[in-house]
Enzyme design. Structure first.
Site, mmCIF file in Angstrom:
data_model
loop_
_atom_site.group_PDB
_atom_site.id
_atom_site.type_symbol
_atom_site.label_atom_id
_atom_site.label_comp_id
_atom_site.label_asym_id
_atom_site.label_seq_id
_atom_site.Cartn_x
_atom_site.Cartn_y
_atom_site.Cartn_z
ATOM 1 N N ARG A 142 3.195 -1.317 10.649
ATOM 2 C CA ARG A 142 4.109 -1.236 11.446
ATOM 3 C C ARG A 142 4.698 -2.465 12.086
ATOM 4 N NH1 ARG A 142 1.464 3.792 14.621
ATOM 5 N NH2 ARG A 142 -0.148 2.679 13.544
ATOM 6 N N ASP A 157 -13.599 14.984 -3.705
ATOM 7 C CA ASP A 157 -13.631 16.380 -4.097
ATOM 8 C C ASP A 157 -15.151 16.421 -4.896
ATOM 9 O OD1 ASP A 157 -13.243 18.937 -5.256
ATOM 10 O OD2 ASP A 157 -10.956 18.741 -4.939
ATOM 11 N N ASP A 160 -3.650 4.286 -1.915
ATOM 12 C CA ASP A 160 -4.488 4.722 -0.892
ATOM 13 C C ASP A 160 -4.293 6.251 -0.893
ATOM 14 O OD1 ASP A 160 -5.923 4.819 1.490
ATOM 15 O OD2 ASP A 160 -4.297 4.367 2.676
ATOM 16 N N LYS A 163 -7.418 8.314 -0.980
ATOM 17 C CA LYS A 163 -8.606 8.660 -0.426
ATOM 18 C C LYS A 163 -9.148 10.002 -1.006
ATOM 19 C CE LYS A 163 -7.670 6.692 4.112
ATOM 20 N NZ LYS A 163 -6.178 6.246 4.361
ATOM 21 N N LYS A 193 0.827 -1.121 -0.044
ATOM 22 C CA LYS A 193 -0.005 0.152 0.121
ATOM 23 C C LYS A 193 1.006 1.238 0.053
ATOM 24 C CE LYS A 193 -2.195 1.744 3.872
ATOM 25 N NZ LYS A 193 -2.162 3.133 3.628
ATOM 26 N N THR A 229 -11.034 4.864 10.929
ATOM 27 C CA THR A 229 -11.362 3.897 12.291
ATOM 28 C C THR A 229 -10.884 5.026 13.275
ATOM 29 O OG1 THR A 229 -9.256 3.341 11.418
ATOM 30 C CG2 THR A 229 -10.708 1.635 11.437
HETATM 31 O O1 C5P Z 1 1.093 0.515 11.107
HETATM 32 P P1 C5P Z 1 -0.440 0.123 11.047
HETATM 33 O O2 C5P Z 1 -0.504 -1.264 10.849
HETATM 34 O O3 C5P Z 1 -1.229 0.618 12.101
HETATM 35 O O4 C5P Z 1 -0.967 0.936 9.649
HETATM 36 C C1 C5P Z 1 -2.292 0.878 8.872
HETATM 37 C C2 C5P Z 1 -2.241 1.644 7.789
HETATM 38 O O5 C5P Z 1 -3.490 1.729 7.287
HETATM 39 C C3 C5P Z 1 -1.626 3.034 7.925
HETATM 40 O O6 C5P Z 1 -0.875 3.145 6.426
HETATM 41 C C4 C5P Z 1 -3.081 3.704 8.042
HETATM 42 O O7 C5P Z 1 -2.844 4.965 7.425
HETATM 43 C C5 C5P Z 1 -4.095 2.938 7.237
HETATM 44 N N1 C5P Z 1 -5.499 3.234 7.880
HETATM 45 C C6 C5P Z 1 -5.686 2.860 9.073
HETATM 46 N N2 C5P Z 1 -7.089 3.075 9.358
HETATM 47 C C7 C5P Z 1 -8.218 3.505 8.371
HETATM 48 C C8 C5P Z 1 -7.564 4.040 6.968
HETATM 49 C C9 C5P Z 1 -6.293 3.482 6.618
HETATM 50 O O8 C5P Z 1 -4.940 2.549 9.779
HETATM 51 N N3 C5P Z 1 -9.082 3.867 8.491
#
Ligand code: C5P
Length: 230
Positions: free
Chosen positions: A209, A63, A58, A60, A31, A117
């Site tokens: 992460r 507009d 991604d 998002k 992603k 989220t």
């Molecule tokens: O590091 P981690 O596993 O928390 O990363 C989750 C990824 O998903 C990040 O790139 C974050 O921006 C993305 N994301 C999220 N919640 C959302 C939409 C996207 O955590 N609702």
């Protein structure tokens, strides 16, 4: 489009992405979010594709319909597999986005973000002035996305059962907020393990992460992949 766990490449340069990807000797699904894309652009997409990986871009988009449609037309020239918009932009915007992304490549899938989220029920009701539960708001946006012809949504794994019930199994449910039982939760609030996400109905999981910041990214990825695909 692969069903592999989607690795969130939350880095700020092409060099760090390459350093990370050099550790893997197999096709991945990654992603690229706005932090990375705004700093590296289409050149990065080409170099990731040259390695044979699938890409979820991604960005998002949100507009007016014409602007999103024209932007999607441009993005459809990039070799990506999945893109997204905010469902809050409305049905007309989602329909134009779909039309735009199919312009140069009919295979690119397009999904909608329902509620982030990070949005709590208090924020939903007091700031967005939507007087429903989060689940109801997410289901409403997901239904609009389906009506507009989109392939699915980004949502929390905790909402997938409800969406599966109303929108079926083939409608994509791409879910971040994934943590193996032994990993740090970081700033995610509501998390599930890969196994739980699968049981609840996620079609794809996004993991950042726990892999990118791991002491051994390859081993962490393999472990997550095994529990997701098992
Ligand atoms: O590091 P981690 O596993 O928390 O990363 C989750 C990824 O998903 C990040 O790139 C974050 O921006 C993305 N994301 C999220 N919640 C959302 C939409 C996207 O955590 N609702």
């Amino acid at each position: 489009m692969k069903t592999l766990p989607i690795i969130a490449l939350d880095f700020d340069s092409i060099e760090s992405v390459n350093q990370f990807l050099d550790q893997f000797d197999e096709p991945l699904f990654v992603k690229v979010g706005m932090e990375l894309f705004y700093q590296t652009g289409p050149q990065l997409i080409e170099s990731i594709k040259a390695r044979g990986h699938d890409i979820f871009l991604d960005l998002k988009l949100h507009d007016i319909p014409n602007t999103v449609g024209k932007t999607m037309e441009g993005l459809s020239k990039l070799d990506v597999d999945l893109v997204n918009v905010h469902a809050a932009g409305g049905t007309a915007m989602m329909e134009r986005a779909l039309e735009g992304i199919k312009k140069h490549n009919k295979d690119i899938k397009i999904i909608a973000v329902t509620q982030l989220t990070s949005t709590t029920e208090a924020v939903l009701q007091q700031e967005q002035n939507i007087q429903t539960t989060i689940d109801e708001a997410v289901l409403n946006y997901a239904q609009l996305a389906k009506k507009a012809g989109l392939d699915g949504v980004v949502c929390s794994p905790l909402e997938t059962a409800l969406l599966k019930e109303h929108l079926g199994t083939s409608f994509l449910k791409v879910t971040p907020g994934i943590r193996p039982a032994d990993a740090a939760v970081n700033d995610q609030k509501r998390v599930t393990t890969p196994e739980q996400a699968k049981e609840m109905g996620s079609t794809h999981i996004v993991v950042g992460r726990p892999i990118t910041q791991s002491d051994d990214p390859l081993a962490s990825y393999q472990k997550i992949k095994e529990s997701w695909l098992s």
